[in-house]
Design a protein around this motif. Structure first.
Motif, PDB file in Angstrom:
ATOM      1  N   TYR A 124      13.858  -2.147  -7.284  1.00 10.22           N
ATOM      2  CA  TYR A 124      14.577  -3.624  -7.285  1.00 10.22           C
ATOM      3  C   TYR A 124      12.961  -4.360  -7.165  1.00 10.22           C
ATOM      4  O   TYR A 124      12.369  -4.066  -6.602  1.00 10.22           O
ATOM      5  N   LEU A 125      12.689  -5.511  -8.082  1.00  6.97           N
ATOM      6  CA  LEU A 125      11.311  -6.661  -8.238  1.00  6.97           C
ATOM      7  C   LEU A 125      11.646  -6.838  -6.562  1.00  6.97           C
ATOM      8  O   LEU A 125      12.007  -7.087  -6.105  1.00  6.97           O
ATOM      9  N   GLY A 126      10.179  -6.433  -5.901  1.00 11.07           N
ATOM     10  CA  GLY A 126       9.702  -7.525  -4.364  1.00 11.07           C
ATOM     11  C   GLY A 126       9.578  -8.154  -4.287  1.00 11.07           C
ATOM     12  O   GLY A 126       8.168  -8.459  -4.886  1.00 11.07           O
ATOM     13  N   ALA A 127       9.810  -9.158  -2.993  1.00  6.08           N
ATOM     14  CA  ALA A 127       8.729 -10.363  -2.358  1.00  6.08           C
ATOM     15  C   ALA A 127       7.416 -10.365  -2.466  1.00  6.08           C
ATOM     16  O   ALA A 127       7.133  -8.836  -2.049  1.00  6.08           O
ATOM     17  N   SER A 128       6.535 -11.413  -2.527  1.00  5.34           N
ATOM     18  CA  SER A 128       5.555 -11.856  -2.304  1.00  5.34           C
ATOM     19  C   SER A 128       5.256 -10.855  -0.842  1.00  5.34           C
ATOM     20  O   SER A 128       3.829  -9.950  -0.606  1.00  5.34           O
ATOM     21  N   ASP A 129       5.926 -10.791  -0.463  1.00  7.00           N
ATOM     22  CA  ASP A 129       5.302 -10.113   1.296  1.00  7.00           C
ATOM     23  C   ASP A 129       4.999  -9.169   1.567  1.00  7.00           C
ATOM     24  O   ASP A 129       4.846  -8.217   2.494  1.00  7.00           O
ATOM     25  N   PHE A 130       6.757  -8.140   0.357  1.00  2.00           N
ATOM     26  CA  PHE A 130       6.303  -6.981   0.058  1.00  2.00           C
ATOM     27  C   PHE A 130       5.243  -6.227  -0.947  1.00  2.00           C
ATOM     28  O   PHE A 130       5.907  -4.772  -0.948  1.00  2.00           O
ATOM     29  N   ASN A 131       4.796  -7.092  -2.132  1.00  7.70           N
ATOM     30  CA  ASN A 131       4.654  -6.328  -3.373  1.00  7.70           C
ATOM     31  C   ASN A 131       2.850  -6.166  -2.955  1.00  7.70           C
ATOM     32  O   ASN A 131       2.197  -6.624  -4.757  1.00  7.70           O
ATOM     33  N   GLY A 132       2.377  -6.565  -2.010  1.00  4.69           N
ATOM     34  CA  GLY A 132       1.144  -7.099  -2.102  1.00  4.69           C
ATOM     35  C   GLY A 132       0.316  -8.096  -2.106  1.00  4.69           C
ATOM     36  O   GLY A 132      -0.685  -8.781  -2.317  1.00  4.69           O
ATOM     37  N   GLY A 133       0.760  -9.002  -1.892  1.00  7.75           N
ATOM     38  CA  GLY A 133       0.612 -10.405  -2.135  1.00  7.75           C
ATOM     39  C   GLY A 133       1.289 -10.742  -3.616  1.00  7.75           C
ATOM     40  O   GLY A 133       0.750 -12.590  -3.954  1.00  7.75           O
ATOM     41  N   TRP A 134       1.756 -10.079  -4.602  1.00  2.00           N
ATOM     42  CA  TRP A 134       1.857 -11.385  -5.978  1.00  2.00           C
ATOM     43  C   TRP A 134       2.577 -11.815  -5.935  1.00  2.00           C
ATOM     44  O   TRP A 134       3.890 -11.928  -5.229  1.00  2.00           O
ATOM     45  N   PRO A 135       2.838 -13.000  -6.636  1.00  2.00           N
ATOM     46  CA  PRO A 135       4.259 -13.652  -7.680  1.00  2.00           C
ATOM     47  C   PRO A 135       5.191 -12.289  -8.181  1.00  2.00           C
ATOM     48  O   PRO A 135       4.806 -11.231  -8.356  1.00  2.00           O
ATOM     49  N   PRO A 136       6.515 -12.376  -7.920  1.00  2.00           N
ATOM     50  CA  PRO A 136       7.318 -11.270  -8.237  1.00  2.00           C
ATOM     51  C   PRO A 136       6.845 -10.804  -9.534  1.00  2.00           C
ATOM     52  O   PRO A 136       7.313 -11.069 -10.056  1.00  2.00           O
ATOM     53  N   HIS A 137       6.905  -9.259  -9.999  1.00  2.00           N
ATOM     54  CA  HIS A 137       6.830  -8.958 -10.861  1.00  2.00           C
ATOM     55  C   HIS A 137       6.435  -7.103 -10.868  1.00  2.00           C
ATOM     56  O   HIS A 137       6.252  -6.869 -10.302  1.00  2.00           O
ATOM     57  N   LEU A 138       7.017  -6.677 -12.218  1.00  2.00           N
ATOM     58  CA  LEU A 138       6.978  -5.412 -12.112  1.00  2.00           C
ATOM     59  C   LEU A 138       5.927  -4.904 -12.982  1.00  2.00           C
ATOM     60  O   LEU A 138       4.978  -5.488 -13.662  1.00  2.00           O
ATOM     61  N   HIS A 139       5.220  -4.170 -12.107  1.00  2.00           N
ATOM     62  CA  HIS A 139       3.637  -2.967 -13.032  1.00  2.00           C
ATOM     63  C   HIS A 139       4.496  -2.107 -13.125  1.00  2.00           C
ATOM     64  O   HIS A 139       4.423  -0.969 -12.468  1.00  2.00           O
ATOM     65  N   PHE A 140       4.128  -1.727 -14.629  1.00  2.00           N
ATOM     66  CA  PHE A 140       4.712  -0.180 -14.699  1.00  2.00           C
ATOM     67  C   PHE A 140       2.770   0.370 -16.630  1.00  2.00           C
ATOM     68  O   PHE A 140       2.831  -0.800 -16.711  1.00  2.00           O
ATOM     69  N   GLN A 141       3.002   1.469 -15.692  1.00  2.00           N
ATOM     70  CA  GLN A 141       1.784   1.875 -15.958  1.00  2.00           C
ATOM     71  C   GLN A 141       2.749   3.537 -17.048  1.00  2.00           C
ATOM     72  O   GLN A 141       3.265   4.123 -15.916  1.00  2.00           O
ATOM     73  N   LEU A 142       1.846   4.235 -17.600  1.00  2.00           N
ATOM     74  CA  LEU A 142       1.941   5.214 -17.668  1.00  2.00           C
ATOM     75  C   LEU A 142       0.531   6.369 -18.003  1.00  2.00           C
ATOM     76  O   LEU A 142      -0.508   5.331 -17.589  1.00  2.00           O
ATOM     77  N   SER A 143       0.992   6.918 -17.143  1.00  2.00           N
ATOM     78  CA  SER A 143      -0.122   8.292 -17.334  1.00  2.00           C
ATOM     79  C   SER A 143      -0.013   9.663 -17.791  1.00  2.00           C
ATOM     80  O   SER A 143       0.863  10.621 -17.499  1.00  2.00           O
ATOM     81  N   LEU A 144      -0.894  10.060 -18.782  1.00  2.00           N
ATOM     82  CA  LEU A 144      -0.406  11.544 -19.586  1.00  2.00           C
ATOM     83  C   LEU A 144      -1.562  12.500 -18.385  1.00  2.00           C
ATOM     84  O   LEU A 144      -1.135  13.630 -18.204  1.00  2.00           O
ATOM     85  N   GLU A 145      -1.828  12.400 -17.259  1.00  2.00           N
ATOM     86  CA  GLU A 145      -2.497  13.389 -15.934  1.00  2.00           C
ATOM     87  C   GLU A 145      -1.707  13.081 -13.978  1.00  2.00           C
ATOM     88  O   GLU A 145      -0.910  11.262 -14.596  1.00  2.00           O
ATOM     89  N   ARG A 146      -1.131  14.239 -14.683  1.00  2.00           N
ATOM     90  CA  ARG A 146      -0.655  14.152 -12.873  1.00  2.00           C
ATOM     91  C   ARG A 146      -0.870  13.258 -12.255  1.00  2.00           C
ATOM     92  O   ARG A 146      -2.313  13.562 -11.693  1.00  2.00           O
ATOM     93  N   PRO A 147      -0.634  12.073 -11.806  1.00  2.00           N
ATOM     94  CA  PRO A 147      -0.896  11.687 -10.324  1.00  2.00           C
ATOM     95  C   PRO A 147      -0.904  12.488  -9.550  1.00  2.00           C
ATOM     96  O   PRO A 147      -0.341  13.539  -8.482  1.00  2.00           O
ATOM     97  N   LYS A 148      -2.011  12.345  -7.999  1.00  2.00           N
ATOM     98  CA  LYS A 148      -2.058  13.022  -6.936  1.00  2.00           C
ATOM     99  C   LYS A 148      -1.069  12.558  -5.736  1.00  2.00           C
ATOM    100  O   LYS A 148      -0.795  13.424  -5.069  1.00  2.00           O
ATOM    101  N   THR A 149      -0.932  11.143  -5.839  1.00  2.00           N
ATOM    102  CA  THR A 149      -0.191  10.940  -4.655  1.00  2.00           C
ATOM    103  C   THR A 149       0.442   9.556  -5.810  1.00  2.00           C
ATOM    104  O   THR A 149       0.894   9.390  -6.863  1.00  2.00           O
ATOM    105  N   HIS A 150       1.903   9.054  -5.378  1.00  2.00           N
ATOM    106  CA  HIS A 150       2.151   7.808  -5.751  1.00  2.00           C
ATOM    107  C   HIS A 150       1.346   6.612  -5.873  1.00  2.00           C
ATOM    108  O   HIS A 150       1.707   5.043  -6.666  1.00  2.00           O
ATOM    109  N   ASP A 151       0.096   7.059  -6.227  1.00  2.00           N
ATOM    110  CA  ASP A 151      -0.668   5.813  -7.151  1.00  2.00           C
ATOM    111  C   ASP A 151      -1.500   6.016  -8.129  1.00  2.00           C
ATOM    112  O   ASP A 151      -2.034   7.091  -8.821  1.00  2.00           O
ATOM    113  N   MET A 152      -1.942   4.856  -9.020  1.00  2.00           N
ATOM    114  CA  MET A 152      -2.709   4.883  -9.815  1.00  2.00           C
ATOM    115  C   MET A 152      -4.029   3.730 -10.292  1.00  2.00           C
ATOM    116  O   MET A 152      -3.447   2.451  -9.193  1.00  2.00           O
ATOM    117  N   PRO A 153      -4.499   3.570 -10.730  1.00  2.00           N
ATOM    118  CA  PRO A 153      -5.431   2.591 -11.071  1.00  2.00           C
ATOM    119  C   PRO A 153      -5.329   1.848 -11.894  1.00  2.00           C
ATOM    120  O   PRO A 153      -4.685   2.297 -12.801  1.00  2.00           O
TER     121      PRO A 153
END
Length: 190
Positions: A124-153
């Motif tokens: 579910y979309l997170g509220a600002s308190d839990f999503n890094g302080g942003w207005p509620p939205h989904l950041h959706f990003q694709l990668s062709l390289e396997r990420p080392k963790t749950h993070d991507m720039p």
């Protein structure tokens, strides 16, 4: 059904932040001190995913049959908050998808290796308190390289832009038309 944000059917008009969009000054303070994410450095201000705005609690569904690669919490202001990364094979190509700015409940019922079908609930979309302080939205990003963790720039510098374009393809390749003028702006079954 398709994947993305919403519960199927027609969604109301939503805010869209574009892939490969230059956003000068937007991240200056928010990512200050975050100098290196996945080997991407410098003043990062080119957005490599798409942002799909909506109310907190809006359903986020899988765009394709996949498995959960990783998940976690990035607590810093301006970061993703709760994140799920999925792994899917599309036409013999392994693709990773990051779903960022989710609610805390989203990561409570998932695990690495969990199988997910196209259209199944991921979170579910997170509220600002839990999503890094942003207005509620989904950041959706694709990668062709396997990420080392749950993070991507999510944003990169001009210096790294060409390398990032090769690693992070335009999410519209899997989500379809999202920008005004590309088709119906009332998105059907993202």
């Amino acid at each position: 059904g398709g994947g993305g944000v919403g519960g199927g059917g027609v969604l109301p008009l939503i805010d869209i932040g574009r892939h490969d969009e230059h956003r000068p000054f937007m991240y200056k303070k928010l990512v200050e001190g975050v100098l290196d994410v996945g080997g991407y450095k410098g003043e990062r201000n080119i957005h490599m995913g798409v942002d799909i705005g909506g109310p907190p609690g809006m359903r986020v569904t899988s765009f394709y049959d996949c498995k959960v690669h990783s998940f976690g919490y990035n607590p810093a202001k301006g970061d993703y908050g709760h994140v799920i990364v999925t792994e899917q094979t599309i036409k013999n190509t392994t693709v990773y998808a990051l779903y960022g700015h989710l609610s805390p409940a989203s990561v409570q019922f998932t695990w690495a290796g969990k199988l997910v079908k196209k259209g199944d609930l991921l979170g579910y979309l997170g509220a600002s308190d839990f999503n890094g302080g942003w207005p509620p939205h989904l950041h959706f990003q694709l990668s062709l390289e396997r990420p080392k963790t749950h993070d991507m720039p999510g944003v990169v510098s001009g210096e790294d832009h060409q390398r990032a374009r090769a690693q992070f393809p335009d999410p519209r390749l899997v989500l379809g038309m999202l920008y005004e003028g590309e088709g119906p702006f009332f998105a059907e079954k993202l």
